[in-house]
Design an enzyme around this catalytic site. Structure first.
Site, PDB file in Angstrom:
ATOM      1  N   TYR A 164      30.758  32.908  -4.249  1.00 11.19           N
ATOM      2  CA  TYR A 164      30.946  31.498  -4.189  1.00 11.19           C
ATOM      3  C   TYR A 164      32.354  30.984  -3.389  1.00 11.19           C
ATOM      4  O   TYR A 164      33.393  31.702  -3.932  1.00 11.19           O
ATOM      5  CB  TYR A 164      30.889  30.628  -5.514  1.00 11.19           C
ATOM      6  CG  TYR A 164      31.481  29.299  -5.500  1.00 11.19           C
ATOM      7  CD1 TYR A 164      30.803  28.390  -4.456  1.00 11.19           C
ATOM      8  CD2 TYR A 164      32.746  28.799  -5.907  1.00 11.19           C
ATOM      9  CE1 TYR A 164      31.190  26.996  -4.152  1.00 11.19           C
ATOM     10  CE2 TYR A 164      33.015  27.411  -5.884  1.00 11.19           C
ATOM     11  CZ  TYR A 164      32.211  26.681  -5.016  1.00 11.19           C
ATOM     12  OH  TYR A 164      32.922  25.421  -4.695  1.00 11.19           O
TER      13      TYR A 164
ATOM     14  N   ARG B  39       0.871  -1.108   0.079  1.00 16.69           N
ATOM     15  CA  ARG B  39       0.116  -0.138   0.105  1.00 16.69           C
ATOM     16  C   ARG B  39       0.819   1.461   0.038  1.00 16.69           C
ATOM     17  O   ARG B  39       0.356   2.425  -0.109  1.00 16.69           O
ATOM     18  CB  ARG B  39      -0.838   0.018   1.134  1.00 16.69           C
ATOM     19  CG  ARG B  39      -2.096  -0.864   0.871  1.00 16.69           C
ATOM     20  CD  ARG B  39      -3.099  -1.140   2.357  1.00 16.69           C
ATOM     21  NE  ARG B  39      -2.526  -1.925   3.159  1.00 16.69           N
ATOM     22  CZ  ARG B  39      -2.803  -2.167   4.457  1.00 16.69           C
ATOM     23  NH1 ARG B  39      -3.729  -1.320   4.999  1.00 16.69           N
ATOM     24  NH2 ARG B  39      -2.040  -2.977   5.307  1.00 16.69           N
TER      25      ARG B  39
ATOM     26  N   GLY C  36      -7.585  -5.931  13.876  1.00 16.45           N
ATOM     27  CA  GLY C  36      -8.242  -6.849  14.268  1.00 16.45           C
ATOM     28  C   GLY C  36      -8.923  -6.652  15.603  1.00 16.45           C
ATOM     29  O   GLY C  36      -8.296  -5.566  16.175  1.00 16.45           O
TER      30      GLY C  36
ATOM     31  N   ARG D 215      27.401  24.169   2.366  1.00 11.78           N
ATOM     32  CA  ARG D 215      27.776  22.830   1.927  1.00 11.78           C
ATOM     33  C   ARG D 215      28.705  22.121   2.693  1.00 11.78           C
ATOM     34  O   ARG D 215      29.494  22.723   3.883  1.00 11.78           O
ATOM     35  CB  ARG D 215      27.968  22.780   0.574  1.00 11.78           C
ATOM     36  CG  ARG D 215      26.879  23.377  -0.138  1.00 11.78           C
ATOM     37  CD  ARG D 215      27.296  23.494  -1.572  1.00 11.78           C
ATOM     38  NE  ARG D 215      28.089  22.133  -2.468  1.00 11.78           N
ATOM     39  CZ  ARG D 215      28.947  22.434  -3.452  1.00 11.78           C
ATOM     40  NH1 ARG D 215      29.152  23.479  -4.074  1.00 11.78           N
ATOM     41  NH2 ARG D 215      29.599  21.298  -3.889  1.00 11.78           N
TER      42      ARG D 215
ATOM     43  N   GLU E  59      -9.923 -11.345  13.168  1.00 11.95           N
ATOM     44  CA  GLU E  59      -9.429 -10.515  12.261  1.00 11.95           C
ATOM     45  C   GLU E  59     -10.763  -9.712  11.474  1.00 11.95           C
ATOM     46  O   GLU E  59     -11.642 -10.334  11.537  1.00 11.95           O
ATOM     47  CB  GLU E  59      -8.665 -11.199  10.985  1.00 11.95           C
ATOM     48  CG  GLU E  59      -7.132 -11.449  11.728  1.00 11.95           C
ATOM     49  CD  GLU E  59      -6.425 -10.404  12.072  1.00 11.95           C
ATOM     50  OE1 GLU E  59      -5.911  -9.395  11.248  1.00 11.95           O
ATOM     51  OE2 GLU E  59      -6.296  -9.933  13.492  1.00 11.95           O
TER      52      GLU E  59
HETATM   53  C1  UD1 Z   1      -2.115  -7.389  12.025  1.00  6.59           C
HETATM   54  C2  UD1 Z   1      -2.976  -8.171  13.028  1.00  6.59           C
HETATM   55  C3  UD1 Z   1      -4.385  -7.409  13.618  1.00  6.59           C
HETATM   56  C4  UD1 Z   1      -3.768  -5.887  14.070  1.00  6.59           C
HETATM   57  C5  UD1 Z   1      -2.943  -5.339  13.181  1.00  6.59           C
HETATM   58  C6  UD1 Z   1      -2.399  -4.097  13.890  1.00  6.59           C
HETATM   59  C7  UD1 Z   1      -2.672 -10.796  12.664  1.00  6.59           C
HETATM   60  C8  UD1 Z   1      -3.283 -11.592  11.821  1.00  6.59           C
HETATM   61  N1  UD1 Z   1      -3.533  -9.487  12.454  1.00  6.59           N
HETATM   62  O1  UD1 Z   1      -2.912  -7.277  10.966  1.00  6.59           O
HETATM   63  O2  UD1 Z   1      -5.060  -8.165  14.601  1.00  6.59           O
HETATM   64  O3  UD1 Z   1      -4.791  -5.120  14.087  1.00  6.59           O
HETATM   65  O4  UD1 Z   1      -1.791  -5.956  12.826  1.00  6.59           O
HETATM   66  O5  UD1 Z   1      -1.485  -3.299  12.979  1.00  6.59           O
HETATM   67  O6  UD1 Z   1      -1.668 -10.631  12.970  1.00  6.59           O
HETATM   68  N2  UD1 Z   1       4.390  -9.841   8.864  1.00  6.59           N
HETATM   69  C9  UD1 Z   1       5.394 -10.650   8.516  1.00  6.59           C
HETATM   70  N3  UD1 Z   1       5.140 -11.698   7.805  1.00  6.59           N
HETATM   71  C10 UD1 Z   1       3.958 -12.196   7.643  1.00  6.59           C
HETATM   72  C11 UD1 Z   1       2.774 -11.283   7.822  1.00  6.59           C
HETATM   73  C12 UD1 Z   1       2.957 -10.203   8.303  1.00  6.59           C
HETATM   74  O7  UD1 Z   1       6.599 -10.301   9.033  1.00  6.59           O
HETATM   75  O8  UD1 Z   1       3.924 -13.117   7.006  1.00  6.59           O
HETATM   76  C13 UD1 Z   1       4.837  -8.466   9.372  1.00  6.59           C
HETATM   77  C14 UD1 Z   1       4.368  -7.107   8.600  1.00  6.59           C
HETATM   78  O9  UD1 Z   1       5.653  -6.735   7.891  1.00  6.59           O
HETATM   79  C15 UD1 Z   1       4.079  -6.139   9.501  1.00  6.59           C
HETATM   80  C16 UD1 Z   1       3.336  -7.112  10.779  1.00  6.59           C
HETATM   81  O10 UD1 Z   1       3.851  -8.415  10.644  1.00  6.59           O
HETATM   82  O11 UD1 Z   1       5.014  -5.548  10.212  1.00  6.59           O
HETATM   83  C17 UD1 Z   1       1.848  -7.247  10.715  1.00  6.59           C
HETATM   84  O12 UD1 Z   1       1.250  -7.538   9.218  1.00  6.59           O
HETATM   85  P1  UD1 Z   1       0.371  -6.761   8.462  1.00  6.59           P
HETATM   86  O13 UD1 Z   1       0.102  -7.431   7.334  1.00  6.59           O
HETATM   87  O14 UD1 Z   1       0.464  -5.382   8.556  1.00  6.59           O
HETATM   88  O15 UD1 Z   1      -1.251  -7.168   9.613  1.00  6.59           O
HETATM   89  P2  UD1 Z   1      -2.439  -6.582   9.636  1.00  6.59           P
HETATM   90  O16 UD1 Z   1      -3.313  -6.973   8.408  1.00  6.59           O
HETATM   91  O17 UD1 Z   1      -2.313  -5.124   9.683  1.00  6.59           O
HETATM   92 CA    CA Z   2      -0.386  -3.465   9.616  1.00  5.37          CA
END
Ligand code: UD1
Ligand code: CA
Length: 484
Positions: A380, A20, A154, A347, A169
């Site tokens: 300069y 996004r 969530g 600079r 979620e």
């Molecule tokens: C997640 C939570 C949601 C919460 C929200 C808050 C879950 C299922 N949902 O949703 O309840 O309200 O955050 O912002 O956890 N990430 C990984 N690997 C993955 C998926 C995600 O490292 O496979 C990391 C993302 O980079 C991010 C974080 O986990 O930093 C949260 O992932 P994101 O996709 O933003 O979750 P949300 O849908 O926002």
């Molecule tokens: Ca998020």
């Protein structure tokens, strides 16, 4: 009471693609007031004094990994090759945690999980979360917040004892659950044993086909453990940055937070909403900052300095009572009582001594302007050293570049360079020397000498009357000769 302290493992989740953001830059490397998103979160986790910190990386893992090792080479990164969900990410991190190989008692370890995109999270809040988890019957603590618009989060479903029953979620929530305004922050503290047991049971049977870490909550409840909520004092602590709109929102909140701190420390900000100061900047009391300033990087500003309006400083050292007006300064050192601007550009490597002055429309690069020396107008100055109490006439240029290499100009103490000089480097003007206005100085000027580097003026009398007869100029000349 024992002196025992739980082992602490902090896991940061930063494998998401951040689609996004619509950016070539990985989401967690976007910056807010002097730090990347991931670095803001890493700094917040410092308050935990964790025994181990692990970051799960995925998309553009090399770039993200570089930022993490620049911050602290001790931090481990774990690659999540495909997006398997937040539960999957935490499972991968735990597999590489030292705790596994050491076979330590899983009841004496707390695992703190933090999303990598919540730059406004504070260390105090993380410690509140740890404290909430400090009891055998508690399996996890979840940071939640009450928000006006829960869209995208969530939802936190409470039980009758004010504990947490489960997290649903949005995509999986029914219409009643969607009405809940208490949301999950994606920041948790878990006891290791219950977490491991829950992770083993999480399945991707949901709307997104991912292993949700949020499902661990219900599973931990089923183990007979409590899950307790910790409500964030400020909703924005949990603000995740997913797009440019949230990036701007988080920047504005961070700006206010930094500005409020500085004002409470004795810095005057005339117009805080238009004053953007990086979190890495240090400003002493009794500095005044006028509207429209951007102060960035490792800049330090000493007591009594007056900055702005409309100044940008990046990695500068500003001395006491210096004045900088409507100018751009990058990598410059500005001495005590020195003046810059309006409309000048310092600079990298520009050093202004105490009481030195760089006036209007002046560019200075890699040069020292000695104490009390002045470059007041339209110049300069590059690769030059100017001694003390010298004056550089309006429009003077150091010609430091011969098209191939850069050369130095050395100007002594108490020198007077005339207006509109070109100092063709390498060249030296000795102490106390003068140069004539309009000179091209191509040879050294000895101390105390007057350097004159220009053609003799000649006047061709009557030229206009002959060559431009009938013109307004010719008529004016005729009138002048009659009056004489
Ligand atoms: C997640 C939570 C949601 C919460 C929200 C808050 C879950 C299922 N949902 O949703 O309840 O309200 O955050 O912002 O956890 N990430 C990984 N690997 C993955 C998926 C995600 O490292 O496979 C990391 C993302 O980079 C991010 C974080 O986990 O930093 C949260 O992932 P994101 O996709 O933003 O979750 P949300 O849908 O926002
Ligand atoms: Ca998020």
């Amino acid at each position: 009471m024992t002196s025992h302290r739980d082992r602490r493992v902090a896991i940061l989740l930063a494998a998401g693609e951040g689609t996004r953001m619509r950016s070539d830059v990985p989401k967690v490397l976007h910056t807010i007031l002097g730090r990347t998103l991931i670095r803001h979160v890493l700094v917040a986790t410092e308050a935990l004094n964790a025994d181990e910190r692990i970051v799960v990386v995925g998309a553009k893992s090399e770039e993200v990994g570089k930022e993490i090792s620049n911050y602290d080479a001790q931090i481990k990164t774990v690659l999540q090759e495909r997006r398997g969900g937040t539960g999957h990410a935490v499972r991968l991190a735990l597999e590489s945690a030292l705790i596994q190989s050491s076979g330590e008692n899983s009841d004496s370890t707390v695992v703190i999980v933090v999303a990598g995109d919540v730059p406004l999270l504070s260390g105090e809040t993380l410690n509140r979360l740890i404290s909430a988890c400090d009891s055998v019957e508690v399996g996890a603590a979840v940071l939640t917040a009450d928000v006006d618009d829960p869209h995208g989060f969530g939802r936190v479903i409470r039980d009758s004892n004010n504990g947490i029953l489960k997290i649903v979620e949005e995509k999986d929530a029914d219409s009643d659950e969607r009405e809940v305004h208490e949301v999950n922050s994606s920041v948790y503290a878990f006891r290791l044993g219950p977490l491991q047991q829950a992770l083993a049971a999480i399945t991707p049977n949901n709307a997104q086909g991912e292993e949700y870490l949020t499902d661990a909550i219900e599973l931990i409840r089923q183990q007979g453990k409590k899950v307790v909520p910790v409500v964030a004092e400020e909703y924005f602590e949990i603000l995740g940055v997913n797009d440019r709109i949230q990036l701007a929102e988080a920047t504005a909140i961070m700006r206010d937070r930094i500005n409020l701190r500085l004002m409470s420390e004795g810095v005057t900000l005339i117009d805080p909403p238009t004053t953007f100061i990086d979190i890495t900047v240090a400003i002493e009391p009794d500095v005044t900052i006028k509207p429209g300033c951007q102060i960035e990087g490792e800049t330090t500003i000493a007591r009594g300095a007056l900055i702005g309006p409309d100044a940008r400083l990046f990695n500068c050292v500003v001395g006491p009572a210096a004045v900088i007006t409507k100018s751009e300064c990058d990598g410059a050192t500005i001495g005590r009582h020195a003046h810059v601007g309006p409309y000048s550009f310092l600079r990298p490597g520009a050093h202004l001594g105490d009481g030195a002055k760089v006036g209007s429309f002046v560019e200075v690069k890699n040069s020292t302007i000695g104490a009390g020396s002045k470059v007041p107008h339209l110049s300069y100055i590059g690769d030059a050293t100017i001694g003390i109490e010298s004056n550089i006439g309006a429009g003077t240029i150091t010609a430091n570049y011969d098209g191939v290499a850069k050369h130095e100009t050395v100007i002594g103490d108490y020198v007077r360079i005339g207006s509109d000089n070109i100092l063709v480097a390498p060249v030296e003007v000795g102490d106390g020397a003068y140069t004539a206005a309009g000179s091209a100085i191509t040879e050294n000027v000895p101390p105390g000498a007057m350097g004159v580097g220009r053609g003799q003026q000649r006047n061709i009398l009557g030229w206009v009357t002959r060559k431009r007869s009938g013109s307004d100029s010719a008529k004016a000349a005729e009138r002048a000769s009659k009056n004489n």
